[in-house]
Design a protein around this motif. Structure first.
Motif, PDB file in Angstrom:
ATOM      1  N   UNK A   8       0.840  -1.205   0.000  1.00  0.00           N
ATOM      2  CA  UNK A   8       0.000   0.000   0.000  1.00  0.00           C
ATOM      3  C   UNK A   8       0.868   1.247   0.000  1.00  0.00           C
ATOM      4  N   UNK A   9       0.220   2.366  -0.274  1.00  0.00           N
ATOM      5  CA  UNK A   9       0.865   3.677  -0.146  1.00  0.00           C
ATOM      6  C   UNK A   9      -0.238   4.697   0.122  1.00  0.00           C
ATOM      7  N   UNK A  10       0.169   5.950   0.351  1.00  0.00           N
ATOM      8  CA  UNK A  10      -0.794   6.994   0.703  1.00  0.00           C
ATOM      9  C   UNK A  10      -0.852   8.084  -0.362  1.00  0.00           C
ATOM     10  N   UNK A  11      -2.014   8.753  -0.411  1.00  0.00           N
ATOM     11  CA  UNK A  11      -2.163  10.007  -1.161  1.00  0.00           C
ATOM     12  C   UNK A  11      -3.039  10.917  -0.313  1.00  0.00           C
ATOM     13  N   UNK A  12      -2.615  12.154  -0.103  1.00  0.00           N
ATOM     14  CA  UNK A  12      -3.395  13.072   0.727  1.00  0.00           C
ATOM     15  C   UNK A  12      -4.743  13.378   0.071  1.00  0.00           C
ATOM     16  N   UNK A  13      -5.783  13.391   0.897  1.00  0.00           N
ATOM     17  CA  UNK A  13      -7.126  13.680   0.403  1.00  0.00           C
ATOM     18  C   UNK A  13      -7.208  15.144  -0.031  1.00  0.00           C
ATOM     19  N   UNK A  68      -1.490   8.265 -10.000  1.00  0.00           N
ATOM     20  CA  UNK A  68      -2.214   9.043  -8.992  1.00  0.00           C
ATOM     21  C   UNK A  68      -1.550  10.396  -8.776  1.00  0.00           C
ATOM     22  N   UNK A  69      -0.230  10.444  -8.875  1.00  0.00           N
ATOM     23  CA  UNK A  69       0.464  11.740  -8.799  1.00  0.00           C
ATOM     24  C   UNK A  69       0.039  12.643  -9.953  1.00  0.00           C
ATOM     25  N   UNK A  70      -0.129  12.049 -11.128  1.00  0.00           N
ATOM     26  CA  UNK A  70      -0.507  12.846 -12.302  1.00  0.00           C
ATOM     27  C   UNK A  70      -1.907  13.429 -12.173  1.00  0.00           C
ATOM     28  N   UNK A 119      -2.618  14.611  -6.912  1.00  0.00           N
ATOM     29  CA  UNK A 119      -2.594  14.245  -5.495  1.00  0.00           C
ATOM     30  C   UNK A 119      -1.158  14.027  -5.030  1.00  0.00           C
ATOM     31  N   UNK A 120      -0.910  14.386  -3.776  1.00  0.00           N
ATOM     32  CA  UNK A 120       0.425  14.203  -3.192  1.00  0.00           C
ATOM     33  C   UNK A 120       0.551  12.784  -2.645  1.00  0.00           C
ATOM     34  N   UNK A 121       1.484  12.044  -3.188  1.00  0.00           N
ATOM     35  CA  UNK A 121       1.679  10.637  -2.824  1.00  0.00           C
ATOM     36  C   UNK A 121       2.797  10.525  -1.784  1.00  0.00           C
TER      37      UNK A 121
END
Length: 791
Positions: free
Chosen positions: A41-46, A104-106, A109-111
């Motif tokens: 898993x990893x995160x992306x800020x909402x 997701x970065x594209x 969102x900040x990953x």
């Protein structure tokens, strides 16, 4: 249920899923635990306007197939101490994460945390650590190895280390000159030591090179070591063995699962052996051994483990082997493997303890710099505190460093060095310096750094303060226990490794904050720490002078003081009073680090002193560096010793004059004139042709190729052109009589004796003797001075 030690972790793919594989050991031997319950898993800020559905709808192509996140959830967490919401994005396989991260970065969102290796993510999340205990419940199967399908796993904290079987090896290749080439130069010897077992496998007596390699691989499988060590084996021995094995169609099947040795992607590529720890002692020496030329024998000598049973050096192997004197080569090979094994006994315990503290396997600990080691500790503590880790930085800004007081020239007697113990960690704790306490809002109270003005909240405790306090408290408790133990006891030595490891990590925190690649990089933290450091050094100098001391020198976290009317014993009593005053004036510990009978300072960060117990301490001078010839360093060593022990500068000058006479008379062997310097890139990539680069290029014309990181040894010949033009590789020299040099083609040259006098010997002694009022002409001539001129 089974208990044991966790040694290593990796993962295998089963049914398109990643399954964690834990390599463990107990008194019955090796067992393997499989855990299929953990997902990458990893995160992306909402961000406003994005939902879980938007994440799940992401599709990206990877190797001809469309991949998507498997699931996503919104979680509450902290980021640099602030509450945040983040999408926690699960992938089907760890190898899907890089592509999903990009997609997701594209989206804008900040990953975060998308670059953490899957197996190490598992250790952090499951609170497991290599070199510590593990308890497993699950279904047991016995095939070739004892295996468990995990249902429940937990960590058991162990006080000591597992009893690991260590195998050391070393290879000798047959090459006429220079570095061996795996395309054409055979392996003639592989020496092995594993506990009491020793074997020198070599070509001859019915053994071919193919047989030597096969026997070596057989021994690894038969002896079944937990750890394989060598000296620069990752960059040299393993790639060489692999290349030669390919020539004979031999597979390097030495994994505990009978898999072949592989090289993990990266720069440099690193060998990986399933179920065995491959630890390169050279990696450890580069980071922790204070020897400039880190040859195997130099490191062994530094550690006090050097074995000397051979009568030859590496350069003699071809000549001895080819002439039939194979016994000399076999002795040399045995010497190398014994030195390797005994170095491992000295260096491995701290790697084990670091592994336990920062979780990752010892072979990756050994390959990690201090910054990375601190970072793995921070990653674990961040997860424990519910913090999402920042991404690694790519370049930082410079900032002002420590305060250095100009030294007082001359020879000084009865001097004490005061050390501000763990100054920077103490400052970071005292003033709550941490990326999450840095603020511009001081309404609730702040610490303001002198000079730079950066502000840090007084409360709550910052991320770094909590961890540093934990490390320091652990070390304090350990040292308290150690005081009650016999220094020669096993328990004392184990605790000594633990406290030294804690000290290393604690003292690395300040440097970590200013490391440009750090996840928790914070220029303001680094800048404020050094600002408070400068403030306390300046304050201590003023206090010492007020108390009647002469402050001879101050640098970063120490000052050197004396009182002319006091001998060393009286000075010791008086200085204890001074340390009491200093401790009341600042929130850091002050200790008496060293008593010097005599000491002289050359310039900032360069000095030499004779301690009260007869040791000579040298800092920053050429005797500690490798880019001068051995003769220059030897002369400087003698000059230092004569001045400190005999207080006779004129005698030191006479020694230099005699050395110059001996150079001109051709009385020194070739090795005294060799200068070593490393190649940091390919010779063709250098813009300026430095001497060692041109020497490497000359060697290449004769088939000797130096790789990046190699030490190039060269001498300077007499003739026209610059020093670089006249640099000649020592690997091409076959004989030398003190003046005349003969190369491999029989060409004759002359050593440039004037260069060695004027550009090697004179510069290194002038650094010292000019501080005592001598000029270069006086050193070469007969000028006289009295010792009264030096005080």
């Amino acid at each position: 249920m089974i208990q044991g030690w966790l040694l290593d972790v990796d993962y295998v793919t089963k049914n398109e899923r990643a399954v964690i594989r834990l390599w463990c050991k107990n008194e019955d031997g090796i067992f393997v635990v499989y855990d299929s319950s953990f997902k990458p898993y990893f995160y992306a800020f909402v961000e406003e306007g994005f939902s879980e559905k938007d994440i799940l709808d992401v599709k990206v192509e990877r190797k001809g197939e469309l991949i998507s996140p498997e699931s996503v959830e919104v979680v509450k967490a902290k980021y640099l101490g602030k509450e945040v919401e983040a999408f926690k994005i699960y992938a089907k396989h760890p190898q899907h994460v890089p592509k999903l991260r990009e997609a997701i970065s594209s989206m804008g969102l900040e990953v975060r945390e998308a670059d953490i290796p899957f197996a190490y993510r598992y250790l952090i999340d499951r609170d497991l650590a290599c070199m510590d205990g593990i308890k497993v419940e699950g279904e047991k199967t016995v095939r070739r190895l004892t295996e468990f399908k995990a249902e429940r796993i937990e960590r058991i904290e162990m006080e000591d280390f597992p009893e690991l079987k260590v195998l050391a090896f070393d290879c000798e290749m047959l090459t006429r000159i220079g570095m061996p080439d795996p395309e054409k130069d055979p392996i003639i010897v592989i020496s092995v030591k594993c506990g009491d077992f020793e074997e020198i496998i070599h070509v001859g007596e019915g053994m071919s090179e193919k047989d030597v390699i096969s026997r070596f691989l057989h021994l690894i499988r038969e002896l079944d070591p937990d750890v394989i060590v060598g000296y620069n084996q990752d960059a040299f021995d393993w790639p060489y063995i692999k290349k030669r094995a390919e020539k004979y169609g031999i597979k390097l099947e030495i994994g505990r699962d009978l898999s072949s040795l592989i090289f993990k992607p990266g720069n440099p590529r690193r060998p990986k052996i399933a179920g065995r720890l491959d630890i390169d002692l050279y990696d450890i020496a580069l980071r922790s051994i204070d020897v400039k030329i880190k040859k195997l024998e130099n490191v062994a000598e530094y550690l006090g483990t050097k074995v000397e049973i051979a009568d030859i050096e590496a350069k003699d192997i071809y000549r001895k082997w080819s002439s039939g004197d194979r016994e000399a080569v076999l002795k040399y090979a045995k010497q190398d493997v014994l030195n390797t094994y005994y170095i491992a006994e000295e260096l491995l315990p701290m790697q084990y303890e670091l592994s336990k503290m920062i979780r990752i396997p010892p072979d990756d600990v050994a390959r990690s710099g201090r910054g990375k080691q601190v970072e793995w500790l921070l990653m674990s503590e961040a997860h424990r505190a519910g913090e999402i880790a920042p991404n690694p930085r790519e370049g930082g800004e410079t900032y002002e460093g420590a305060f250095v007081l100009d030294p007082v020239r001359g020879l000084h007697e009865n001097v004490i060095c005061l050390d501000f113990a763990s100054m920077y960690p103490s400052i970071m704790i005292a003033f709550n310096i941490s990326p999450d306490t840095l603020t511009k809002d001081c309404r609730e109270g702040c610490y303001i750094a002198p000079e730079v003005g950066h502000a840090f909240k007084k409360e709550p405790d910052g991320f770094f303060r909590r961890i540093l306090r934990m490390l320091i408290e652990k070390r304090r408790k350990i040292k308290k226990i150690m005081k009650k133990l016999d220094r020669n006891s096993k328990e004392y030595k184990l605790l000594d490794v633990k406290q030294a490891t804690l000290k290393v990590l604690t003292n690395s925190f300040y440097g970590y904050t200013g490391w440009s690649m750090a996840r928790w990089y914070c220029r303001e933290c680094a800048e404020a720490t050094t600002a408070w450091g400068r403030h306390f050094i300046k304050t201590s100098v003023k206090i010492a002078e007020k108390e009647g001391y002469e402050v001879l020198y101050g640098d970063t976290d120490s000052i050197f003081v004396k009182k002319d009317e006091l001998d060393l014993k009286r000075l010791e009593r008086e200085v204890k009073k001074l340390t009491g005053i200093l401790k009341k004036s600042m929130p850091i510990q002050i200790e008496i680090e060293e008593y010097y009978k005599t000491i002289f300072f050359v310039e900032k960060k360069r000095y030499a002193g004779l301690t009260a117990d007869g040791r000579i301490v040298v800092k920053g001078l050429e005797v500690r560096r490798g880019d001068w010839c051995e003769l220059a360093k030897e002369v400087q060593r003698n000059v230092i010793e004569i001045i400190l022990k005999e207080r006779n500068v004129e005698k030191a000058v006479e020694f230099v004059r005699k050395t110059i006479e001996n150079i001109k008379a051709g009385k020194y062997p070739l090795e005294y004139y060799v200068i070593y310097k490393s190649l940091t890139k390919k010779p063709s990539k250098y813009e300026s042709m430095q001497a060692h680069v041109k020497a490497a290029m000359k060697a290449a014309k004769k088939g000797i190729v130096y790789t990046i990181g190699s030490k190039v040894g060269y001498i300077v010949l007499k003739g026209a052109g610059s020093v670089s033009d006249r640099a000649f590789p020592v690997d091409l020299i076959t004989s030398f009589d003190g003046e005349n040099v003969i190369d491999v083609d029989g060409n004759a040259y002359k050593l440039d004796k004037d260069y060695y006098v004027d550009k090697q010997v004179i510069p290194v002694v002038m650094r010292i003797l000019e501080r005592f009022g001598f000029s270069e002409s006086e050193i070469k001539g007969k000028g006289q001075k009295t010792l009264d001129a030096f005080f």
